[in-house]
Write a protein that holds these residues in place. Sequence first.
Motif, PDB file in Angstrom:
ATOM      1  N   PRO A  95       0.609  -1.863  -0.073  1.00 43.43           N
ATOM      2  CA  PRO A  95      -0.315  -0.135  -0.012  1.00 43.43           C
ATOM      3  C   PRO A  95       0.790   0.504  -0.228  1.00 43.43           C
ATOM      4  CG  PRO A  95      -0.383  -1.765   1.613  1.00 43.43           C
ATOM      5  CD  PRO A  95       0.559  -2.115   0.572  1.00 43.43           C
ATOM      6  N   ASP A  96       2.087   1.574   0.250  1.00 45.08           N
ATOM      7  CA  ASP A  96       2.955   2.416   0.653  1.00 45.08           C
ATOM      8  C   ASP A  96       3.377   2.903  -0.480  1.00 45.08           C
ATOM      9  OD1 ASP A  96       4.947   0.306   1.159  1.00 45.08           O
ATOM     10  OD2 ASP A  96       5.283   1.349   2.903  1.00 45.08           O
ATOM     11  N   LEU A  97       3.256   1.520  -1.664  1.00 46.60           N
ATOM     12  CA  LEU A  97       4.097   1.853  -3.173  1.00 46.60           C
ATOM     13  C   LEU A  97       5.215   0.939  -2.822  1.00 46.60           C
ATOM     14  CD1 LEU A  97       3.285   4.874  -4.979  1.00 46.60           C
ATOM     15  CD2 LEU A  97       1.751   3.051  -4.486  1.00 46.60           C
ATOM     16  N   THR A  98       6.094   0.487  -1.937  1.00 43.71           N
ATOM     17  CA  THR A  98       7.297  -0.058  -1.708  1.00 43.71           C
ATOM     18  C   THR A  98       7.331  -1.617  -2.185  1.00 43.71           C
ATOM     19  OG1 THR A  98       6.887  -0.515   0.353  1.00 43.71           O
ATOM     20  CG2 THR A  98       8.075   0.835  -0.178  1.00 43.71           C
ATOM     21  N   THR A  99       8.056  -2.652  -3.057  1.00 45.38           N
ATOM     22  CA  THR A  99       7.839  -3.924  -2.739  1.00 45.38           C
ATOM     23  C   THR A  99       7.880  -4.350  -2.018  1.00 45.38           C
ATOM     24  OG1 THR A  99       9.700  -3.893  -4.512  1.00 45.38           O
ATOM     25  CG2 THR A  99       8.149  -3.318  -5.353  1.00 45.38           C
ATOM     26  N   GLU A 100       7.433  -6.276  -2.283  1.00 43.07           N
ATOM     27  CA  GLU A 100       7.741  -6.658  -1.121  1.00 43.07           C
ATOM     28  C   GLU A 100       8.019  -8.021  -1.951  1.00 43.07           C
ATOM     29  OE1 GLU A 100       4.978  -8.065   2.076  1.00 43.07           O
ATOM     30  OE2 GLU A 100       3.165  -8.505   0.868  1.00 43.07           O
ATOM     31  N   ILE A 101       8.687  -9.941  -1.768  1.00 39.68           N
ATOM     32  CA  ILE A 101       9.190 -10.569  -2.682  1.00 39.68           C
ATOM     33  C   ILE A 101       8.265 -11.782  -2.003  1.00 39.68           C
ATOM     34  CG2 ILE A 101      10.455 -12.968  -3.289  1.00 39.68           C
ATOM     35  CD1 ILE A 101      12.261 -10.691  -3.617  1.00 39.68           C
ATOM     36  N   VAL A 102       6.678 -12.228  -2.378  1.00 41.24           N
ATOM     37  CA  VAL A 102       5.986 -13.725  -1.590  1.00 41.24           C
ATOM     38  C   VAL A 102       7.106 -14.438  -2.591  1.00 41.24           C
ATOM     39  CG1 VAL A 102       3.893 -14.318  -1.165  1.00 41.24           C
ATOM     40  CG2 VAL A 102       3.926 -12.014  -0.974  1.00 41.24           C
ATOM     41  N   ASN A 103       6.986 -15.742  -2.157  1.00 43.17           N
ATOM     42  CA  ASN A 103       7.646 -17.509  -2.155  1.00 43.17           C
ATOM     43  C   ASN A 103       6.242 -18.302  -2.173  1.00 43.17           C
ATOM     44  OD1 ASN A 103       9.898 -16.429  -3.066  1.00 43.17           O
ATOM     45  ND2 ASN A 103      10.383 -16.427  -0.956  1.00 43.17           N
ATOM     46  N   VAL A 104       6.296 -19.091  -3.490  1.00 45.26           N
ATOM     47  CA  VAL A 104       5.385 -19.917  -3.943  1.00 45.26           C
ATOM     48  C   VAL A 104       5.983 -21.216  -4.073  1.00 45.26           C
ATOM     49  CG1 VAL A 104       3.419 -20.286  -4.810  1.00 45.26           C
ATOM     50  CG2 VAL A 104       3.211 -17.859  -4.592  1.00 45.26           C
ATOM     51  N   ASN A 105       5.483 -22.416  -4.027  1.00 43.43           N
ATOM     52  CA  ASN A 105       5.288 -23.710  -4.115  1.00 43.43           C
ATOM     53  C   ASN A 105       4.342 -23.972  -5.688  1.00 43.43           C
ATOM     54  OD1 ASN A 105       5.786 -26.816  -4.204  1.00 43.43           O
ATOM     55  ND2 ASN A 105       6.968 -26.470  -2.371  1.00 43.43           N
ATOM     56  N   LEU A 106       5.275 -24.037  -6.143  1.00 43.15           N
ATOM     57  CA  LEU A 106       4.010 -23.979  -7.472  1.00 43.15           C
ATOM     58  C   LEU A 106       3.662 -25.966  -8.162  1.00 43.15           C
ATOM     59  CD1 LEU A 106       5.566 -22.475 -10.689  1.00 43.15           C
ATOM     60  CD2 LEU A 106       3.774 -21.705  -9.550  1.00 43.15           C
ATOM     61  N   ALA A 107       4.791 -26.924  -7.147  1.00 46.26           N
ATOM     62  CA  ALA A 107       3.902 -28.383  -7.079  1.00 46.26           C
ATOM     63  C   ALA A 107       2.779 -28.421  -6.623  1.00 46.26           C
ATOM     64  CB  ALA A 107       5.147 -28.633  -6.709  1.00 46.26           C
ATOM     65  N   LYS A 108       2.845 -27.311  -5.301  1.00 43.75           N
ATOM     66  CA  LYS A 108       1.429 -27.607  -4.271  1.00 43.75           C
ATOM     67  C   LYS A 108       0.393 -26.545  -4.613  1.00 43.75           C
ATOM     68  CE  LYS A 108       4.556 -28.986  -0.189  1.00 43.75           C
ATOM     69  NZ  LYS A 108       4.475 -29.068   1.052  1.00 43.75           N
ATOM     70  N   ALA A 109       0.654 -26.017  -5.378  1.00 40.78           N
ATOM     71  CA  ALA A 109      -0.736 -24.858  -5.619  1.00 40.78           C
ATOM     72  C   ALA A 109      -1.241 -25.535  -6.501  1.00 40.78           C
ATOM     73  CB  ALA A 109       0.032 -23.848  -5.864  1.00 40.78           C
ATOM     74  N   LEU A 110      -0.436 -26.607  -7.976  1.00 42.16           N
ATOM     75  CA  LEU A 110      -1.205 -26.843  -8.509  1.00 42.16           C
ATOM     76  C   LEU A 110      -1.861 -28.005  -8.401  1.00 42.16           C
ATOM     77  CD1 LEU A 110       1.637 -26.098 -11.728  1.00 42.16           C
ATOM     78  CD2 LEU A 110      -0.937 -24.654 -10.865  1.00 42.16           C
ATOM     79  N   GLU A 111      -1.500 -28.952  -7.726  1.00 44.17           N
ATOM     80  CA  GLU A 111      -1.886 -30.004  -6.599  1.00 44.17           C
ATOM     81  C   GLU A 111      -3.040 -30.176  -5.895  1.00 44.17           C
ATOM     82  OE1 GLU A 111       0.755 -31.827  -4.783  1.00 44.17           O
ATOM     83  OE2 GLU A 111       2.483 -32.273  -6.259  1.00 44.17           O
ATOM     84  N   GLY A 112      -3.584 -28.642  -6.344  1.00 41.01           N
ATOM     85  CA  GLY A 112      -4.615 -28.018  -5.086  1.00 41.01           C
ATOM     86  C   GLY A 112      -4.583 -27.828  -3.683  1.00 41.01           C
TER      87      GLY A 112
END
Length: 809
Positions: free
Chosen positions: A445-462
């Motif tokens: 919201p304050d226009l700074t950035t952050e990094i969010v990591n995702v495990n794609l294998a689990k995300a695509l498995e549901g």
Amino acid sequence: MRKIITVTLLFIALFQSSTLLAQDLLKSTDLSTLKVDYLSDSDIAKIKAQLQTNNVTIEQAEPMALAKGMSASEFAKLKERLAMPATKTDVVKKDRDDEDKGLEKESGRKQEKIVNTKVKDSINALVFGSELFDNPTLNFEPNLKLATPVNYILGPGDELQVSVYGVQEFNASIPVSVEGKVTIQYVGQIAVSGMTIEAATQKIRNAIAGVYSTVRSGQSQVSVNLTRIRTIKVTLIGSKQPGNYSISSLATVYNALFLGGGPGKNGSYRNIELIRNNKVFTKVDIYNFLVNGDQSDNVGLKDNDVIRIPAYNQRVTLEGQVKRPGIFEMKKGETFTDLLSFASGFNEFAYTASVNVLQKTDKEFKVRDIKSTEFNSYKPLSGDVFRVSKILNRFENRIKIDGAVFRPDTYSFYEGMRISDLIAKADGLKEDAYSNRARIIRLKPDLTTEIVNVNLAKALEGDLEADIGLKKEDIVTVYSILDFVEEYKITIDGEIKKPGVYDYHENLTLNDLLVQAGGLTGSASKRVEVARMIQSEEIDDANSNKAELFNIEITANNNEQLKNFELQPFDVVNIRKMAVYDKPEMVTVNGAVHYAGKYVLAHKKDKIYDVVQRAGGLTSLANVEGVKIKRPIQAKQIEAVESVDLNLGKKDSLQKKLTKKLKEDLKFAIIPVDWKAIVKNQNSNTNVTLFPGDEIEVATFNEGVKVTGNVLLTSEIPYEKGKSFGYYLNAVGGVDNKGWKRKAYIIYPNGKAAVASSFLFIRSYPKVKPGSQIIVPEKPEVKKMSTGEFVSIAGVLASLAGIVIALIR
């Protein structure tokens, strides 16, 4: 009084008779009353035309004119008048008639040409509508090809074409006189001024019917056409170029406004008055034409009309993101919506939710925001400045994905979107996708950035916990496993056709690399050395090797003999050269030998005597004192000179000149040969070993001695045995005023040079031989000491002398 009237009538009758006779010189029966002095230039022109039509010269017409009663003196005057060139008036008239004929041919109707000089509008350049009066291709001139309007009012200056056709015929072009009448032959004068063309046609038809019986009976018809249009005067007030203008009687208000340059600096574009007979006939709003193309206000003009352009009531300015920004004139009751229509509306980048307006109060400025709901109700005030701003450079529903997906791109975001939904929009993961981790760069919201990591294998498995929700402006990056693989290279050098650095691939063998590098050269030996880097987690101080070496033997003429030696990343392969692989190299023999030409060096240490003997030896015409070797200067020799620092300073060009001379001027180095010594003893040091490219030159015997340089006469003097160096210099007149005799030198036929020397003030010059060349160089320029420098040195010496004397005392 009666006598005066009588004389006048007789003069008029005489003049008319002369004119009539002039108009039909050949057909007239009585020319006794013709007076040439009374004939006008136009009468003379008609006589010329009559003679040309009948193909009769003035000489052929003379007996006919004299027979009809014309005196010889009058005919002589007539002949003289006919021989004179056309007057300036006739030329102007002819040009005007030609112009009228061209115009008539084009349109069938004539009109005096109207010329008005236009001035570029720089004052009102931003005022909407000003460009209408600056365009030279837009002038609103009336179209003379159109049919005459039925309500056209005739007046003095118009010209009618009256024609009777049928049983009886009559045709004449009749101008409307200043009294407003037309005069028709045998009919009389008819008043037509102030009448419409339709009413005048009916009146003329009735008048002709009273004379021509066939018109009354219907056997003949009458037509009346407008052939010349009169010019009227109108007055413009308040324009950029106010004044009286002469324009066509078919002209309209816009035509007159264009001629006057449009409204002046503060002139109105929307409340222009057309005043006729001292009353406002109509008001003209140019915006009707500019915005809607409506020309209903573009009414026709009449003689003495006045176009008055009053000052404007209110103007506003519209800036920013509209299609046609500028200054606009507003009428009472018009709203901001009308102003937008004048400007052709918002452009594609306009922020349309509200418009900022800068207003002027009695004391100061104020700013107001007009919402879109107020556009139809807000009435602009004079001096308002409206600013339409640009939309923000941001997106309300953008999301982006890049990396190892089939369709990396920008997509639309919706609330509730998850990472799996975005990957589905991108047509899924590619085969090389790294599914254990993906990165999301998210805008906070304050226009700074952050990094969010995702495990794609689990995300695509549901897995809902791994399949996290996305936000607008998220940038999702899917990594590729190829991004983590090191780029391996391998190097091959030596006797290979395409040495260089190549990409390493798994299971790459030496055979594969040899084929990829174009195969072995003909000089390749059977020895191949492969150097491989040493890898270890620990340092072994006892092992000083930096690389592991593999020596392999191959068959040089076969690139497919090795099948099992696999290469590793960063290996360096060197193909060795054969121990003996020297292509035949040649030298050249020129001059007085029996078989001149090129010869191969058959031995590693072939000497000049060996090659000359192979060339058949010297001929009887050879000069044994003139054998020399020309050896090409090698590039490495020039590099050696360039690499030596002579420490001569930055401004000294000696070394540069030396290098330039070696590169461009001296392509060979001369090696003098003492052939007599070689013949006596082949082990003589002058019997040098030859190098590839050497050129042996054997000079033909020449009894002359050439003297050149700074001498009075460059010449070749016959050789005389026992004569000294000075003899040959004197034979060419001695040295000139720039010659440096002390430094004179001689070049012998074999390329060896010798200079004069001195001992105890005795100068000795080198011995002269047949075929030699004596050269006298130029003295170097020596700067003479000025008087001031001489005085300075003398002062220093006097001071030193004084010091010495003082020390002695």
